[in-house]
Scaffold this active site. Sequence first.
Site, PDB file in Angstrom:
ATOM      1  N   ASP A  44      16.553 -14.125 -36.077  1.00  0.00           N
ATOM      2  CA  ASP A  44      17.089 -15.261 -36.830  1.00  0.00           C
ATOM      3  C   ASP A  44      17.891 -16.172 -35.898  1.00  0.00           C
ATOM      4  O   ASP A  44      19.001 -15.834 -35.486  1.00  0.00           O
ATOM      5  CB  ASP A  44      18.009 -14.740 -37.944  1.00  0.00           C
ATOM      6  CG  ASP A  44      18.570 -15.874 -38.787  1.00  0.00           C
ATOM      7  OD1 ASP A  44      17.847 -16.334 -39.689  1.00  0.00           O
ATOM      8  OD2 ASP A  44      19.709 -16.311 -38.539  1.00  0.00           O
ATOM      9  N   TYR A  49      22.430 -22.998 -32.675  1.00  0.00           N
ATOM     10  CA  TYR A  49      22.881 -21.867 -31.857  1.00  0.00           C
ATOM     11  C   TYR A  49      22.613 -22.102 -30.368  1.00  0.00           C
ATOM     12  O   TYR A  49      23.150 -21.390 -29.514  1.00  0.00           O
ATOM     13  CB  TYR A  49      22.206 -20.547 -32.275  1.00  0.00           C
ATOM     14  CG  TYR A  49      22.414 -20.123 -33.711  1.00  0.00           C
ATOM     15  CD1 TYR A  49      23.363 -20.734 -34.523  1.00  0.00           C
ATOM     16  CD2 TYR A  49      21.660 -19.089 -34.265  1.00  0.00           C
ATOM     17  CE1 TYR A  49      23.535 -20.348 -35.841  1.00  0.00           C
ATOM     18  CE2 TYR A  49      21.840 -18.697 -35.578  1.00  0.00           C
ATOM     19  CZ  TYR A  49      22.766 -19.329 -36.369  1.00  0.00           C
ATOM     20  OH  TYR A  49      22.927 -18.941 -37.667  1.00  0.00           O
ATOM     21  N   LYS A  74      16.378 -22.971 -38.014  1.00  0.00           N
ATOM     22  CA  LYS A  74      17.007 -23.757 -39.090  1.00  0.00           C
ATOM     23  C   LYS A  74      17.225 -25.209 -38.678  1.00  0.00           C
ATOM     24  O   LYS A  74      17.485 -25.498 -37.510  1.00  0.00           O
ATOM     25  CB  LYS A  74      18.368 -23.143 -39.468  1.00  0.00           C
ATOM     26  CG  LYS A  74      18.346 -21.636 -39.631  1.00  0.00           C
ATOM     27  CD  LYS A  74      19.632 -21.048 -40.167  1.00  0.00           C
ATOM     28  CE  LYS A  74      19.629 -19.531 -40.063  1.00  0.00           C
ATOM     29  NZ  LYS A  74      20.043 -18.978 -38.767  1.00  0.00           N
ATOM     30  N   HIS A 107      19.815 -25.488 -42.983  1.00  0.00           N
ATOM     31  CA  HIS A 107      20.966 -24.654 -42.599  1.00  0.00           C
ATOM     32  C   HIS A 107      22.136 -24.786 -43.566  1.00  0.00           C
ATOM     33  O   HIS A 107      22.855 -23.815 -43.815  1.00  0.00           O
ATOM     34  CB  HIS A 107      21.408 -25.062 -41.190  1.00  0.00           C
ATOM     35  CG  HIS A 107      22.131 -23.988 -40.441  1.00  0.00           C
ATOM     36  ND1 HIS A 107      22.000 -23.802 -39.094  1.00  0.00           N
ATOM     37  CD2 HIS A 107      22.989 -23.015 -40.850  1.00  0.00           C
ATOM     38  CE1 HIS A 107      22.746 -22.779 -38.708  1.00  0.00           C
ATOM     39  NE2 HIS A 107      23.358 -22.287 -39.754  1.00  0.00           N
TER      40      HIS A 107
END
Length: 270
Positions: A44, A49, A74, A107
Amino acid sequence: MTPELVLNNGVAMPALGLGVFQSPPEETAAAVETALKVGYRHVDTARVYGNEADVGAGVRESGVARGEVFVTTKLWNADQGYDAALRAFDASLKRLGLEYVDLYLIHWPVAEKRLDSWRALERIHAEGRARSIGVSNFLVPHLEELLGKARRVPAVNQIELTPFLQRRETRALCAKHGIVVEAYSPLTHGLRLDHPVVKDVARRAGRSVAQVLLRWGLQQGLVVLPKSTKPARIAENGALFDFTLDDRAMNELDALEEGLVTGWDPAEQP
Ligand SMILES: NC(=O)c1ccc[n+]([C@@H]2O[C@H](COP(=O)([O-])OP(=O)(O)OC[C@H]3O[C@@H](n4cnc5c(N)ncnc54)[C@H](OP(=O)(O)O)[C@@H]3O)[C@@H](O)[C@H]2O)c1
């Protein structure tokens, strides 16, 4: 072999996934490889990120066939809206170095933009570039608005979920519409790993506190997404399928609700 849940579009999703939020890019490919070696089949990540490229590299370097790994990314807030979302998806796929993702999520429920973003995700899904589409951080009001407009019901809602934050109303609405719930920060982002009740359950089960929290999630029918970059912890967090928590343990954990939000609280998002 990780047990799987079947999404409302027929796609199978492994119930355990490796989270990579705050995994430094230079450690992420190795973490993904370790996870795939010890049996995880699900990773994930997210645009925000900053490690999509490393996730893609880890999947390739693991030697596990692409078709056996479930990859989620996302759509970040700054990229919401119809056209921007289409462009952001292309960029994510390019960074990942993949031809498709297994799941693409909105997200965060950005006001004014989330419905347009969802139309873009519906198109991406129709084109076969995301096998499934879903949302994250959507609570009841966000979901009700979306369900009133969407052509396709989300396959997944990824929300923060632990015994300390159970989001029962959101989960009931998801169950009613066949939306699988993923538990993020399932280890409380580290904040309740010394809780006496969880420690006592762990002692009786002969397992670690982390394993107890994750097993609670699995027995609630959730997908769990623990994050670690440390090989021993990745293995520990994946060793969940050779024990069960008994009713007494589950009841004790169920009683720990305290509304603990460790990150942003989507309840504050109109
Ligand atoms: N959709 C969203 O908005 C959203 C938000 C937050 C998170 N997520 C997803 O959920 C995943 C997990 O959430 P999270 O990263 O916030 O927190 P988490 O998984 O609840 O906790 C991670 C923390 O626990 C430590 N840890 C991991 N395994 C452990 C173990 N067995 N024993 C003791 N400590 C352990 C990790 O440290 P080390 O790494 O040093 O081991 C890290 O500090 C994320 O990576 C991301 O994929 C999604």
